[in-house]
Design an enzyme around this catalytic site. Structure first.
Site, PDB file in Angstrom:
ATOM      1  N   ASP A   8       0.823  -1.364   0.163  1.00 18.38           N
ATOM      2  CA  ASP A   8      -0.085  -0.021  -0.062  1.00 18.38           C
ATOM      3  C   ASP A   8       1.077   1.196   0.057  1.00 18.38           C
ATOM      4  O   ASP A   8       1.753   1.346   1.061  1.00 18.38           O
ATOM      5  CB  ASP A   8      -0.974  -0.197   1.041  1.00 18.38           C
ATOM      6  CG  ASP A   8      -2.041  -0.924   1.082  1.00 18.38           C
ATOM      7  OD1 ASP A   8      -1.950  -1.794   0.209  1.00 18.38           O
ATOM      8  OD2 ASP A   8      -2.966  -1.113   2.266  1.00 18.38           O
ATOM      9  N   ASP A 129     -15.530  -3.545  -1.133  1.00 17.00           N
ATOM     10  CA  ASP A 129     -15.097  -3.154   0.404  1.00 17.00           C
ATOM     11  C   ASP A 129     -16.235  -2.872   1.181  1.00 17.00           C
ATOM     12  O   ASP A 129     -17.184  -1.832   0.922  1.00 17.00           O
ATOM     13  CB  ASP A 129     -14.121  -1.954   0.432  1.00 17.00           C
ATOM     14  CG  ASP A 129     -13.149  -2.083  -0.578  1.00 17.00           C
ATOM     15  OD1 ASP A 129     -12.465  -3.194  -0.657  1.00 17.00           O
ATOM     16  OD2 ASP A 129     -12.758  -1.206  -1.453  1.00 17.00           O
TER      17      ASP A 129
END
Length: 236
Positions: A8, A129
């Site tokens: 990330d 998500d």
């Protein structure tokens, strides 16, 4: 099952968030090439890249780090974060990414996703998500009115072949993943399910493999040493 170690990126650094909270951030390193070498040495054959800045505002960010990652590694790679038009899809495919992950745009414009799936087939992945069982968007900051599992069903009907499903409450918390959701999702025909968020143990990876998940994304657990990437790859 493919294990995807996660990278990330925020401000061109490797970081991890807790429950998607941009104010709760841990920096794990600035030497991206060194991290990739460790992943390769562990036998990894996949890589999950997220542009966190792009996910939040949709802008093209962290390109220096992303370019370094793609030039330095030969792993099967997927990338997400701010990919909301065909130009961005082509941008990453031309950089050498194997598949791109659509998130916010899948909620805002399902027709666009359907068109991209028909055009690019398995190079298009959708990230679902879930926040309180509803689909979250814009880097997990906003919550939509779409129920997460129903949204997955809709994506399957549109021809989406792979879904990355994340329970935001589990992500980065090292508290275990949302196994019940994966047990349900793997029942959908013609769907590859990639588990993401909260995977903490090798036993969880064994279970995810046994129920039929096609992939699993591991992040904080390997950075914090809960288990080794090498062991994870060998199991899967």
């Amino acid at each position: 099952m493919i294990v995807f170690p996660a990278i990330d990126i925020k401000d061109n650094k490797i970081v991890r968030l807790s429950q998607g909270d941009y104010s709760n951030i841990t920096i794990y390193g600035e030497n991206i090439e060194e991290t990739l070498q460790r992943f390769s040495a562990a036998g990894a054959n996949g890589l999950h890249i997220v542009d966190l800045d792009g996910a939040k505002d949709g802008k093209l960010a962290n390109q220096e780090a992303i370019s370094t990652i793609l030039k330095a590694n030969k792993l099967f790679s997927q990338i997400g974060g701010g990919i909301r038009d065909e130009q961005r899809i082509n941008h990453y495919l031309e950089m050498g990414v194997n598949r791109v992950i659509l998130g916010t745009i899948a909620v805002q414009n399902p027709k666009f996703v359907e068109e991209m799936v028909h055009k690019y087939a398995d190079k298009i992945v959708v990230g679902v998500d879930a926040k309180d069982k509803m689909v979250a968007t814009h880097g997990w900051i906003e919550k939509s009115t779409l129920e997460a599992h129903e949204f997955c069903r809709m994506l399957v009907n549109m021809g989406v072949q792979t879904i990355i499903y994340t329970d935001i409450s589990k992500d980065g918390m090292l508290s275990g993943c949302d196994m019940r959701s994966y047990e349900k999702l793997v029942q959908y025909k013609n769907l590859n399910v990639v588990a993401s968020g909260g995977i903490t143990s090798l036993e969880e990876l064994k279970t995810l493999k046994s129920i039929g998940c096609s992939g699993a994304i591991v992040g904080k657990a390997i950075y914090e040493g809960k288990f080794s990437l090498k062991d994870a790859v060998e199991i899967c």
